[in-house]
Each structure stands twice: as C-alpha cells, then as structure tokens.
Design an enzyme around this catalytic site. Structure first.
Site, PDB file in Angstrom:
ATOM      1  CG  ASP A 163      -4.842   5.492   1.001  1.00  0.00           C
ATOM      2  OD1 ASP A 163      -5.681   4.631   1.283  1.00  0.00           O
ATOM      3  OD2 ASP A 163      -4.818   6.624   1.540  1.00  0.00           O
ATOM      4  CG  ASP A 221      -2.278   0.446   1.012  1.00  0.00           C
ATOM      5  OD1 ASP A 221      -2.432   1.548   0.450  1.00  0.00           O
ATOM      6  OD2 ASP A 221      -3.222  -0.277   1.369  1.00  0.00           O
ATOM      7  CD  GLU A 237       7.922  -8.512 -10.409  1.00  0.00           C
ATOM      8  OE1 GLU A 237       7.384  -9.454  -9.842  1.00  0.00           O
ATOM      9  OE2 GLU A 237       8.405  -7.533  -9.800  1.00  0.00           O
ATOM     10  CG  HIS A 248      -9.174  -1.667   4.263  1.00  0.00           C
ATOM     11  ND1 HIS A 248      -8.886  -1.650   2.913  1.00  0.00           N
ATOM     12  CD2 HIS A 248      -8.812  -0.467   4.744  1.00  0.00           C
ATOM     13  CE1 HIS A 248      -8.367  -0.476   2.609  1.00  0.00           C
ATOM     14  NE2 HIS A 248      -8.300   0.262   3.694  1.00  0.00           N
ATOM     15  CG  ASP A 249     -11.626   1.715   3.276  1.00  0.00           C
ATOM     16  OD1 ASP A 249     -11.173   1.668   4.428  1.00  0.00           O
ATOM     17  OD2 ASP A 249     -10.966   2.137   2.300  1.00  0.00           O
TER      18      ASP A 249
END
Ligand code: GLC
Length: 596
Positions: free
Chosen positions: A219, A113, A286, A357-358
């Site tokens: 975020d 995050d 990658e 998670h919200d």
C-alpha cells in the site's frame, strides 16, 4: 523408472509454483463488502471462504484481500493497530487459516495487503513512541511545532497537507510534538530512517509468509520517505505550490509533493522486501508475488521493477484507470497499452488494472458498453490481470448519501453537496450475489455497512450465471482462453484499425493464435484483418460480449469479420502460426541469393 517419473513430477510442479504469478488472474476482494456470513451487515472471512468455489469456477488464480487486520477502521483497515491480529468484525485467526487451507485445496492462492507507510494511532508502537518509551522514540515522524510570532499560537511545522485534506501534522499532547500523517489523523507515518522500523516491517512479512500466504500488495509505497530534515537546517521544508486552479491550502492538490512522495530511498526498501520474499522460494517452493501501489509517473513507476542487481516488485499499472475514459478511442487505448509495454524493462511482467476500492467502477467510469472490452483487454494482454470484485458482472457505482457516507476522504470535504467527488464509498458498496434481500450479501435485518446499490435486482451474479449473454459469462469465457499458450507466452501486436476498432493479437508459433477485437462505436463494422499477415486465415469465436450479434462457435475468414456496435469479440485461430516450413524456405532463398 518410478524415481525418474517422480522427479519429473516434482520438476513440473515446482516450475508451475515458480511461474504462476507471471500470468496470474488476481481477484481483489474488499472483505467488508464481499459476503457477510454472520448477519452483522459487514463482510467477513467466513463469507469469503463460503464463496471460494465461485472464484474457482470463474478461473481466478489468486485473491488479494484488502486489509483484514485489527483496526479502528478510520480508513477501513488501512489504519492497522496490530499487523498480526485479525479484525474481530472480520473473524479470527482460525477463520483466516481455514480460508487459507480451503483456498489451497481449490488451487487459489492468497495475497494479503501490506500497509507499511503507517499504522493506526492506537497501535502499541505509536503509544510507546508518543510516550517516548526507550527504543520506540523514533518509530514515527515527530517534530516540534512552530510558534506564530503574531499570536503566540503553536502551529504545525510546515505546509504539508494530508491526502485526505487539511494539515498532515497532528499535535500529540503526551509527547508535546507533532506527528506526520499523510492520510487520516489516525494513520501516523512510520519513520523509515529508523532501521528498527525496517526490521519490524520485514518481520511482519515473515509472519504471514510463514502462515503460507503467496505474496503481498503493498500500500501507498511511494509515501515511505519524507525529505530528511538534516538536509534542510533541521526543518521539514515546505512543499511548493502546485498552482492548480481552484485549489485551496487544505487541498492535497494545492501542493507539489516533492518532499513527501517518490523519494529515492524508497526503492531500496522495496528491493529489501523482495529479498525477504525470495528467501521463501527455497523454504516453501513457491514464488511470492509483490505488487506495489504508487500513483506516480511512469519513470518512477518502473523503478519498482528492480535494477540489474536487485529484484523488485510489479508496480501496479494504473493507466487503464487514469489514462482511458469513456471518450477514449481505439488510437488512445492502443497508445496506453503500448506505452506500458515500451517503458517496462525487458523481461519483466506487465499488469493491467481495471478497478480497485479507491476508484470509480469500470462501468461508471467508462460506460457500461465498454465493460466487456476493457475486461477482455486486461485478460488477454501479457502478464498479470487484476479484477476488482464486481467488475466481472459490470457493477456500477452505488449511490451513497452524505448521511451514509463513511469514507474519510469524503467526510473530510465537510461539504454535503460535493463530497461525492471525493468519495470512494460508491465503488465499495456490497457485492451483488443475487436479487434477494441485500443482494444476497447479508441477511441482516438492520443496515448493511454501506447501502446496497439500487440496481442489484438487474445486475447480479446469479442472474448472469444463468444468462449465456452476460458480462459474467463473457468474462469467464475469456478467462478460459487466457489459459492458452498464446496468451501466456505469445507475442503481442496491438492495432487500431480505425478510430473505433482495436485489435489485439497474441501469437505463438505452433499454437492457435488469440485475437481480441473491440468495436468502440455503436455502428457495426465489416473488418478485413488481412493486414495481420501472421494471423492464420480461419477464425473461431470463443467469447462474445453482451452487445455482439455473432455468437460463440461462429467461424469466419480473417478477410471478412463483421462486428456489431459496442461488441467485444474473442477469437482463436483455427490452425497455428507455423514457422518451420518458412524457416526451410528462408534458408533456401538465402542460399539461392548468395549463390547468384
Ligand atoms: C492506499 C489504499 C487506500 C488507503 C490509502 C492509505 O491508497 O488503497 O484505500 O486509503 O492507501 O492507506
């Protein structure tokens, strides 16, 4: 010969490393609630490492960890004191490195995050900025208050409100000015009009990329910029009222956030971060994924994807969370799916989010009987699928009393009756590993940080692993089928055969097709899928949801597909969609018609 073989190997490996993200199954871990390894009632990094084999067995490609950084935890890690330190309650940097290397061994990538809009008010940058230390003065959004002419009292500079209620401005006595915090008081907003801040935040990305992480979830990205006071006579302008009934000035919904959300300047910052990530394609071989979180309208959303000249991110598609509820019918769901696919720019990667998670959990938001259907849809639609921990076993929201409530969004309601309407704690209660004490989450003799939901003895992973007819087994079976070429690359066709029946087909020439059928009604249905002309005739059930009476392995003709109430069934076609013979026929018919 050997060299050629080696070269071929390198090419194959690197192609996989460059393409992995386009069809990744990403599992979101909320570290605080996943697995507690040291008995303090709080989940931690070693707990995650311990459970990696389970994630491997489930078929997860990458894990996204909600913030693990040093933080006073006013917003449970989204208020970061130091972007380069691990929160001691979660472990150490060595624990993180071990997690990373164990995950790598299992072929699971780690995504972190990234919280760019704000730091903690305990961060070194903030303290320096509050003290006007040279070079740090403008790291945050500072401004003077206004004097109330009637009372002489110093007041916040304008009417802006925090997402978590009340003024978005907080007075800092060291500095003698107000700072902006769009979330809790302890989350001061960084000032993106300062190039140094932009540079610092790119360095944070590099720090973690150098350690080998595979990308970031970004975020609250649409909050990066606020209106520039230079365009408004040196003031931050008031936001207009939303006019939403029942809202009061302390509520976030009271205002229309035209000066604090979705500003044009935002997108270039995202593209610049993308460039940083792209540097690592050459360095580490990658592709590094970037998924951005913005609750905004679709037109703003798709701008994150990039432009003709700039690469962007994958904007989280929250339509399964916001636009589908327990009474949505098959037509509604089809429209929601088609809408994203329609707006998404050509050649970009779609994504489907069933929880985070919200938000209230899938099983509580849409009803237990839709868990299999929604999980299956997210997993068989094109692009990235994101699963929030616990959705694969159909966890429901846990009950959290006012006394046990931790979420600042709920605490700030100051309302011990209605707090739950705002609380995000119910979807953050600990993961249900088994039916032992604390659901196997923690062996603490004290309290876990949030209470374990009461239904853990009936809803838990161990039980579902042993039960062939469980949400988990179904989920795992669908994940298996997700590896089919048709799900990775096939064309998408969505049809609502009636108000209750939704059919999703993924077809790729010369490969078995994949067909997901969802019955949203409680009544069984007899379906005739002959109208799906390109779908081969013979179908085999490869995953059967908990409410289905047809079992895995059953075969049937597409003209006669029985499906029980609330059942989600996944089929593979026996036989492939073959184009070549038809192409020959087409050319033949074309020639005939042109010769006549
Ligand atoms: C995001 C996070 C949320 C957090 C907020 C402020 O929306 O998902 O949990 O409270 O940003 O960082």
């Amino acid at each position: 010969m050997r060299v050629a073989f080696l070269l071929l190997f390198v090419v194959v490996v690197s192609a996989a490393d460059l393409e992995w993200w386009k069809t990744a199954l990403i599992y979101q871990i909320y570290p605080r609630s996943f697995k507690d390894s040291n008995g303090d009632g709080i989940g931690d990094l070693n707990g995650i490492t311990e459970k990696l084999p389970y994630l491997k067995e489930t078929g997860v490609d990458a894990i996204w960890l909600s913030p693990i950084y040093l933080s006073p935890m006013y917003d449970f890690g989204y208020d970061i004191t130091d972007y380069r330190e691990i929160a001691p309650e979660y472990g150490t940097m060595d624990d993180f490195k071990r997690l990373l290397s164990e995950a790598k061994k299992l072929g699971i990538r780690v995504v972190l995050d990234y919280v760019p809009n704000h730091t903690s008010n305990e961060s070194d940058w903030f303290i320096r900025s509050a003290n006007r230390e040279s070079g740090y003065e403008d790291y945050y959004v500072w401004t003077d208050g206004v004097n109330d002419t009637a009372t002489g009292e110093l007041k916040p500079p304008n009417n802006w409100v925090s997402q978590f209620r009340k003024s978005a401005w907080e007075f800092n006595s060291a500095r003698g000015q107000y700072y902006l915090h769009q979330f809790v008081i302890g989350q001061p907003d960084l000032n993106y009009r300062n190039d140094k801040v932009q540079q610092e935040m790119k360095d944070v990305l590099r720090f973690w990329l150098d350690l080998g992480v595979s990308g970031f979830r970004v975020d609250a990205v649409n909050r990066l910029y606020e209106a520039d006071p230079r365009n408004y006579g040196g003031r931050y302008p008031d936001e207009p009222l939303s006019g939403i009934n029942g809202t009061v000035p302390d509520d976030y919904e009271y205002l229309n956030h035209i000066y604090t959300q979705d500003l044009n300047e935002t997108y270039d910052v995202v593209y610049n971060w993308r460039d940083v990530l792209d540097e690592y394609i050459a360095i580490q071989g990658e592709y590094k994924i970037m998924m951005t979180e913005a609750y905004t309208d679709l037109n703003n959303m798709i701008r994150y994807y990039g432009t003709n000249t700039r690469n962007g991110s994958i904007p989280f598609n929250f339509s399964f969370l916001g636009d589908i509820n327990s009474s949505s019918n098959a037509w509604d769901i089809k429209v929601v799916i088609d809408k994203w696919m329609t707006y998404m720019p050509n050649g970009k990667t779609a994504n489907w989010v069933n929880g985070n998670h919200d938000q209230s959990r899938l099983a509580s938001r849409q009803g237990l009987e839709r868990v299999d259907a929604m999980n299956m849809l997210a997993l068989i639609l094109p692009g990235v699928a994101i699963t929030y921990q616990g959705e694969e076993i159909g966890m429901t929201d846990g009950y959290v009393s006012w006394e046990d409530t931790k979420d600042p969004q709920a605490c700030n309601t100051d309302d011990n009756i209605n707090y739950y309407k705002k609380s995000r704690d119910p979807s953050r209660t600990p993961y249900h590993w088994d039916s032992s004490n604390n659901a196997g989450f923690s062996d603490t003799t004290g309290k876990t940080w949030l209470p374990v939901a009461e239904n853990y003895r009936t809803v838990n992973l161990a039980k579902q692993m042993n039960d062939p007819k469980s949400h988990y087994q179904f989920y795992k079976d669908v994940v298996q089928v997700r590896r089919n070429a048709a799900v990775r690359e096939g064309d998408l066709d969505t049809r609502a055969l009636s108000e209750f029946v939704l059919v999703v087909t993924r077809l790729l020439p010369n490969y078995p097709g994949v067909l997901g059928v969802v019955n949203l009604s409680e009544k069984s249905q007899e379906l005739d899928l002959s109208s799906l002309q390109l779908l081969p005739d013979n179908l085999k059930v490869v995953a059967s949801g908990v409410s289905c009476t047809t079992e895995k392995g059953a075969t049937m003709k597409k003209s006669n597909v029985p499906i029980s109430g609330h059942c989600a069934l996944l089929f593979e076609s026996n036989g492939c969609l073959r184009l070549q013979p038809y192409i020959v026929l087409c050319i033949f018919l074309y020639l005939i018609s042109h010769l006549i």
